[in-house]
Design a protein around this motif. Structure first.
Motif, mmCIF file in Angstrom:
data_model
loop_
_atom_site.group_PDB
_atom_site.id
_atom_site.type_symbol
_atom_site.label_atom_id
_atom_site.label_comp_id
_atom_site.label_asym_id
_atom_site.label_seq_id
_atom_site.Cartn_x
_atom_site.Cartn_y
_atom_site.Cartn_z
ATOM 1 N N VAL A 336 0.834 -1.199 0.000
ATOM 2 C CA VAL A 336 0.000 0.000 0.000
ATOM 3 C C VAL A 336 0.865 1.244 0.000
ATOM 4 C CG1 VAL A 336 -1.885 -1.173 1.190
ATOM 5 C CG2 VAL A 336 -0.189 0.074 2.530
ATOM 6 N N ARG A 337 0.382 2.278 -0.643
ATOM 7 C CA ARG A 337 1.030 3.593 -0.642
ATOM 8 C C ARG A 337 -0.066 4.640 -0.626
ATOM 9 N NH1 ARG A 337 6.044 5.610 -2.435
ATOM 10 N NH2 ARG A 337 6.197 7.770 -1.723
ATOM 11 N N ARG A 338 -0.167 5.348 0.472
ATOM 12 C CA ARG A 338 -1.254 6.321 0.631
ATOM 13 C C ARG A 338 -0.664 7.716 0.762
ATOM 14 N NH1 ARG A 338 -3.134 1.874 4.086
ATOM 15 N NH2 ARG A 338 -4.883 0.881 2.985
ATOM 16 N N GLY A 339 -1.372 8.693 0.220
ATOM 17 C CA GLY A 339 -0.961 10.081 0.348
ATOM 18 C C GLY A 339 -1.441 10.647 1.671
ATOM 19 N N SER A 340 -1.747 11.901 1.682
ATOM 20 C CA SER A 340 -2.152 12.575 2.905
ATOM 21 C C SER A 340 -3.402 11.916 3.502
ATOM 22 C CB SER A 340 -2.442 14.048 2.605
ATOM 23 O OG SER A 340 -2.902 14.714 3.748
ATOM 24 N N VAL A 341 -3.343 11.638 4.799
ATOM 25 C CA VAL A 341 -4.477 11.078 5.539
ATOM 26 C C VAL A 341 -5.033 12.178 6.435
ATOM 27 C CG1 VAL A 341 -5.219 9.337 7.199
ATOM 28 C CG2 VAL A 341 -3.467 8.777 5.485
ATOM 29 N N GLY A 854 3.593 15.593 12.624
ATOM 30 C CA GLY A 854 2.186 15.786 12.312
ATOM 31 C C GLY A 854 1.748 17.232 12.443
ATOM 32 N N VAL A 855 0.784 17.640 11.606
ATOM 33 C CA VAL A 855 0.257 19.005 11.634
ATOM 34 C C VAL A 855 -1.263 18.955 11.503
ATOM 35 C CG1 VAL A 855 2.355 20.070 10.700
ATOM 36 C CG2 VAL A 855 0.584 19.239 9.134
ATOM 37 N N THR A 856 -1.903 20.054 11.885
ATOM 38 C CA THR A 856 -3.357 20.265 11.751
ATOM 39 C C THR A 856 -4.183 19.079 12.247
ATOM 40 O OG1 THR A 856 -3.386 19.475 9.452
ATOM 41 C CG2 THR A 856 -3.038 21.845 9.807
ATOM 42 N N GLY A 857 -3.795 18.537 13.381
ATOM 43 C CA GLY A 857 -4.548 17.435 13.979
ATOM 44 C C GLY A 857 -4.178 16.063 13.481
ATOM 45 N N LYS A 858 -3.333 15.991 12.460
ATOM 46 C CA LYS A 858 -2.890 14.699 11.943
ATOM 47 C C LYS A 858 -1.694 14.200 12.754
ATOM 48 C CE LYS A 858 -2.539 16.378 7.757
ATOM 49 N NZ LYS A 858 -2.336 16.507 6.291
ATOM 50 N N GLY A 859 -1.589 12.881 12.890
ATOM 51 C CA GLY A 859 -0.513 12.313 13.676
ATOM 52 C C GLY A 859 0.825 12.338 12.956
ATOM 53 N N ASP A 860 1.875 12.070 13.722
ATOM 54 C CA ASP A 860 3.201 11.941 13.127
ATOM 55 C C ASP A 860 3.239 10.730 12.205
ATOM 56 O OD1 ASP A 860 4.078 14.050 14.736
ATOM 57 O OD2 ASP A 860 4.746 12.710 16.331
ATOM 58 N N LEU A 861 4.084 10.790 11.173
ATOM 59 C CA LEU A 861 4.366 9.617 10.358
ATOM 60 C C LEU A 861 5.486 8.849 11.048
ATOM 61 C CD1 LEU A 861 4.257 11.061 6.720
ATOM 62 C CD2 LEU A 861 2.460 9.848 7.962
ATOM 63 N N VAL A 862 5.233 7.572 11.349
ATOM 64 C CA VAL A 862 6.146 6.781 12.171
ATOM 65 C C VAL A 862 6.545 5.508 11.437
ATOM 66 C CG1 VAL A 862 6.434 5.564 14.361
ATOM 67 C CG2 VAL A 862 5.081 7.675 14.281
ATOM 68 N N ASP A 863 7.861 5.275 11.326
ATOM 69 C CA ASP A 863 8.371 4.026 10.765
ATOM 70 C C ASP A 863 8.388 2.964 11.860
ATOM 71 O OD1 ASP A 863 8.768 5.143 8.294
ATOM 72 O OD2 ASP A 863 10.857 5.684 8.684
ATOM 73 N N SER A 864 7.774 1.810 11.581
ATOM 74 C CA SER A 864 7.653 0.761 12.587
ATOM 75 C C SER A 864 8.968 0.009 12.767
ATOM 76 C CB SER A 864 6.553 -0.223 12.188
ATOM 77 O OG SER A 864 5.307 0.435 12.107
ATOM 78 N N GLU A 865 9.087 -0.664 13.903
ATOM 79 C CA GLU A 865 10.299 -1.404 14.263
ATOM 80 C C GLU A 865 10.611 -2.490 13.229
ATOM 81 O OE1 GLU A 865 9.491 -3.195 18.020
ATOM 82 O OE2 GLU A 865 8.042 -4.613 17.228
ATOM 83 N N VAL A 866 11.906 -2.821 13.129
ATOM 84 C CA VAL A 866 12.363 -3.809 12.157
ATOM 85 C C VAL A 866 13.446 -4.678 12.785
ATOM 86 C CG1 VAL A 866 13.669 -4.126 10.012
ATOM 87 C CG2 VAL A 866 11.806 -2.476 10.082
ATOM 88 N N ILE A 867 13.372 -5.988 12.521
ATOM 89 C CA ILE A 867 14.411 -6.943 12.925
ATOM 90 C C ILE A 867 14.978 -7.574 11.659
ATOM 91 C CG2 ILE A 867 14.911 -9.082 14.175
ATOM 92 C CD1 ILE A 867 12.592 -8.458 16.023
#
Length: 923
Positions: A336-341, A854-867
């Motif tokens: 998946v690849r999504r733009g602005s949420v 994050g801005v205007t009430g939107k959350g931060d973009l966060v990269d999830s943990e990786v092993i």
């Protein structure tokens, strides 16, 4: 009776032992100011007896009375044979100072051969240094099967690499806070978006070791808060050698594709540069084949290297090393690849992406070292690097949930070929005048060219916007939905380092208590960026009569006939063919001049306490001139920076040190961050901010380290960072949610602790057969806490026309993982007849980290943990032949980026597993 026999046996054994003598001494290194030479080879000629010098250059061998010849050698240094006679119970002292030479150890059996690329040698250097430093050498790089410098750096404590980019993060600090040098001289960036050159483009074939300074060194430029990565190129010291190697492999995702698509135009070797057609606005002169495919997506590599050295006169030596290599690789990603949420957790753009990627790397290096005599040395380095990335991406789904293809059926295809050519030239010298004065200098001239020739993008939508099953037509939503893009960037730089040191406070043992250092560093950079985008603008008034588009034959729509029919037009941001300046590229160019002077005093206050106090000042000019689709003009910037630093080492004992480092530095905005140029990606645009200014950084480190024995270390480091006016990448208020750069708040802090442990679990040696067995373990762990305040009002006041509304009042630093872990288990077996086996299992982990605020009430973009887990196996079949096998990314984790608060995945894919086989032959 048994007791009497036992006592008699012990008496004779003790008597025989007591009759032995001992030959002992210290070996010094003439190439390094007569410092102790660890790991030198000490052999009693004609026997199996031998040893290596310890970390202080000392050795000791027990011998029966008699006449012997001791052979002292070190790889790349002269071999010295000294006859001697030893008597019973005698302690014979033989000291010697070795000098580099082209002569190799011959006609003797070498018990140990250890070069300065070894882990143990670098750990010894780390132990002796007053500064807090860390290195990874050629031996460790080879053992872990690392092919590029970026991956090698990411194996050290506190450092991680951002997936999908060339950025490395050091203690949570990204590209802007780090610096990169080659042999101590600066390197240009290969990307207008970054400060540092991509470490992915450097093959580890050319590396002797990589030095990583995570505390500020006064000899480096002050644009620093994370780390300086110094790539030290190989210098050959031995006799003649030629080695050739080749390899092949595959990525599990790429090899599983029935069709692996490539961009039309670039060739296999990556030396393409497709020019813009003549008069591109006068008619349709483009062709677009979307069906070019790789025959078989199999990776390959090849290298050829060699070196030799020759004696000149009584004391001189000339040596050279050359290396040429080529490698390529195929990867495939989908997800998946999504733009602005938005705040309602609705993705405005919602795609499923398929990405076919093909990369190449070509390296050529020539290194010549001329040792005039023991006091004067000159070194010449020339290196050419050609690195390419070819990416073919297809996006299907919703183009705009509130507009075009709102229920699906939208299609975007983009092909991008990115090529970097870098030519590096360096001349370095070292000159000693007596015992006290040393003059070091180095100059460089680097030429970098980065091109994106003919980036192709097409956007297709359903004729009926809310019906994904209706016929397909070319998008008329935005002018740039369908385009051809041409980019050229050049970065030419001249740089020089000059320093002189004077020793003072001579002691009884002929060493000195102190040293004064004064120096000058300067760099002059010229950068020029040009970009032309020709939009294939679909005529909106004729949308109802637009022809149907075949996704696999876009030339059926984009052709001269449809251009003549008016279904689309050709134009740049300046207009169409009627404007004589229409093809004038968007441009920014400028110069950056940094002139620096410094002084330092190194002093030994006691046998255990060493201190370095330094002060550096830099005058900085950064002028940018721009003419873009947004505006034209100039932004001029100059400042003076003052940077004091203090470093200290206290030797608790001969195995333990406590080290401290404190400094003040700065962070400089980059050209692209200050130039108002709009750069567009699928679903995201970036724009520069001319009102950016420097950040000020305060750095503190306290480290305890212990070296139980050769090749082992246990250390803990506590560190802190305080940054005033930090710079962050943020989404600004705009119609398209553009990303820009701002000084986002008043301060940011980072606090953490790092631990490193290298342990030899098993170390055995058979003196009769010469076989050796080693099992080693390595672990480094970093924990980091970061926090920065976010001030929307500050941004509005300091940046006219820019509006940012941060969701949170504070945040972690972008790119900062709370927890980083790297570990490896390595087994090495040396057999008779030059056979050896090395097997390494390596793993890595990083916890969640922020990609963008994050801005205007939107959350931060966060990269999830990786092993991740890698396995590397290498086997030398003989002195000449070696084979290798590697299996990397065995866990194949899902790479995922989420927007928190709304808890929506915006990017997700798997990289696949990578397998390879290699072979080398040396003669």
């Amino acid at each position: 009776m048994k007791l009497r026999f036992l006592l008699l046996s012990l008496f004779f054994a003790t008597t025989l032992f007591a009759q032995n003598g001992t030959v002992t001494g210290t070996i010094l290194d003439k190439e390094f100011d007569n410092e102790p030479l660890p790991f030198a080879n000490i052999v009693i000629k004609g026997t199996k007896q031998g040893t290596s010098t310890d970390e202080n250059g000392k050795y000791s061998i027990s011998l029966k009375p008699g006449n012997y010849t001791i052979v002292i050698g070190y790889l790349g240094y002269e071999t010295k044979e000294i006859p001697f006679t030893i008597k019973a119970n005698e302690k014979k002292v033989i000291n010697y100072t070795l000098e580099a030479s082209g002569v190799q150890l011959q006609d003797i059996e070498i018990v140990h051969i250890v070069s300065k690329e070894k882990e143990s040698a670098l750990l010894q250097e780390q132990q002796k240094a007053v500064e807090i430093k860390q290195s990874i050498g050629a031996e460790e790089i080879s053992k872990k099967g690392i092919s590029v410098v970026a991956a090698a750096v990411a194996k050290t404590s506190g450092i991680s690499k951002q997936e999908g980019s060339s950025d490395i993060y050091v203690r949570g600090l990204g590209d802007r806070y780090n610096s990169t040098t080659l042999n101590g001289l600066p390197l240009p960036s290969n990307n207008p978006s970054t400060k540092n050159i991509s470490l992915d483009i450097f093959s580890t074939d050319i590396v002797e070791f990589i030095g990583i300074d995570k505390t500020y060194n006064y000899k480096n430029y002050g644009d620093f808060a994370g780390a300086n990565v110094d790539i030290v190129s190989k210098t050959y010291r031995g006799s003649g050698m030629v080695e050739v190697g080749t390899g092949t492999g595959f990525n599990s995702n790429a090899i599983s594709q029935n069709k692996f698509y490539l961009q039309d135009g670039p060739n296999f070797h990556g030396f393409s540069n497709e020019p813009m057609p003549n008069n591109p606005l006068a008619g349709y002169n483009f062709t677009t084949s979307w069906d070019k495919q790789a025959t078989t997506p199999v990776n390959g590599s090849f290298y050829l290297r060699g070196g030799d050295s020759y004696g000149i006169g009584s004391n001189g030596k000339l040596s050279f090393f050359v290396n040429a290599s080529f490698d390529n690789g195929f990867t495939y990603k989908e997800g998946v690849r999504r733009g602005s949420v938005n705040t309602q957790a609705i993705a405005v753009k919602d795609f499923y992406r398929k990405a076919y990627e093909y990369s190449t790397g070509s390296n050529a290096m020539a290194n010549v070292n001329f040792k005039i005599n023991s006091n004067h040395n000159i070194k010449l380095n020339s290196m050419f690097v050609n690195s390419t990335s070819q990416k073919h991406e297809e996006f299907t789904g919703i183009l705009d949930v509130f507009g075009a293809a709102q229920n699906g059926g939208g299609f975007v295809r983009r092909s991008t070929f990115d090529r970097t050519s870098l030519f590096i030239n360096q001349l370095l010298g070292e000159h000693k005048f007596g015992d006290r004065i040393v003059f070091d200098w180095g100059v460089s001239y680097n030429m970098m060219s980065n091109v994106i020739p003919d980036r192709m993008q097409n956007t297709i939508i359903p004729f009926t916007w809310d019906d994904p099953n209706s016929r397909l037509v070319a998008s008329d939503v935005n002018q740039s939905d369908n385009h051809r893009y041409y980019q050229e960037m050049s970065d030419d730089e001249i740089a020089g380092n000059f320093s002189v040191s004077y020793k003072f406070g001579k002691k009884e043992d002929n060493t000195y208590k102190g040293k004064f250092i004064a120096g000058y560093s300067g760099r002059y950079k010229e950068i020029n960026f040009n970009a032309t985008q020709i939009n294939l603008f679909v005529t909106r008034s004729l949308f109802a009569s637009q022809p149907t588009v075949d996704l696999n034959y876009l030339d059926g729509y984009f052709n001269q006939a449809n251009l003549d029919a008016g279904f689309f037009s050709l134009r740049t941001f300046r207009g169409n063919v009627t404007n004589p300046n229409a093809l004038k590229p968007q441009n920014y160019n400028g110069q950056q001049i940094i002139s620096a002077g410094y002084g330092a005093i190194e002093y030994q206050f006691s046998p255990k306490l060493f201190v370095i106090g330094a002060f550096r000042t830099e005058f900085i000019i950064q002028d940018i001139f721009y003419d873009t689709s947004l505006k034209n003009g100039k932004t001029l910037f100059d400042t003076m920076e003052y940077m004091p630093s203090l470093t200290a080492k206290y030797e608790v004992n001969d195995k333990q040190n406590i080290k401290l480092a404190a400094s003040k530095t700065y962070t400089l905005p980059q050209f692209k961050e200050r130039a108002p140029f709009l750069y567009e990606e699928v679903g995201q645009s970036y724009i520069g901010n001319p009102f950016l200014y420097n950040s000020t950084d305060y750095n503190f480190d306290l480290k305890w380290e212990m070296f139980p024995k050769n090749g082992e270390v246990l250390s803990f480091t506590g560190f802190g960072k305080y940054i005033q006016n930090p710079i962050n990448q943020v989404t600004i208020a705009s119609a398209t949610n553009d990303i820009s750069w701002v000084n986002s708040g008043d301060k940011a802090i980072g606090l953490g602790i790092e631990g490193e442990w290298r342990k030899s679990i098993i170390s055995r040696e058979n003196n009769t057969t010469g076989e050796k067995t080693n099992l080693g373990f390595g672990l480094n762990v970093s924990y980091l806490y970061t926090n920065q305040d976010l001030n929307s009002q500050k941004v509005v006041e300091e940046n006219p026309g820019t509006n940012v509304d941060f969701t949170n009042a504070d945040s972690r630093l972008s790119g900062a993982s709370d927890l980083l872990i790297n570990t490896d288990l390595s087994f090495n077996k040396e057999f008779k007849n030059n056979k050896s086996l090395t097997a390494t299992l390596a793993g890595g982990y990083f916890s969640d980290r922020i990609y963008a605020l994050g801005v205007t009430g939107k959350g931060d973009l966060v990269d999830s943990e990786v092993i991740t887990v890698d396995f590397i196996l290498k086997f030398n079949l003989s002195k000449n032949i070696g084979i290798g096998f590697s299996a990397k990314n065995l866990t194949d984790p899902t790479i995922e980026r989420k927007q928190d608060i709304q808890n929506v995945v915006v990017d997700s894919y798997k990289k696949g597993r990578n397998f390879s086989l290699s072979m080398k032959y040396s003669f």
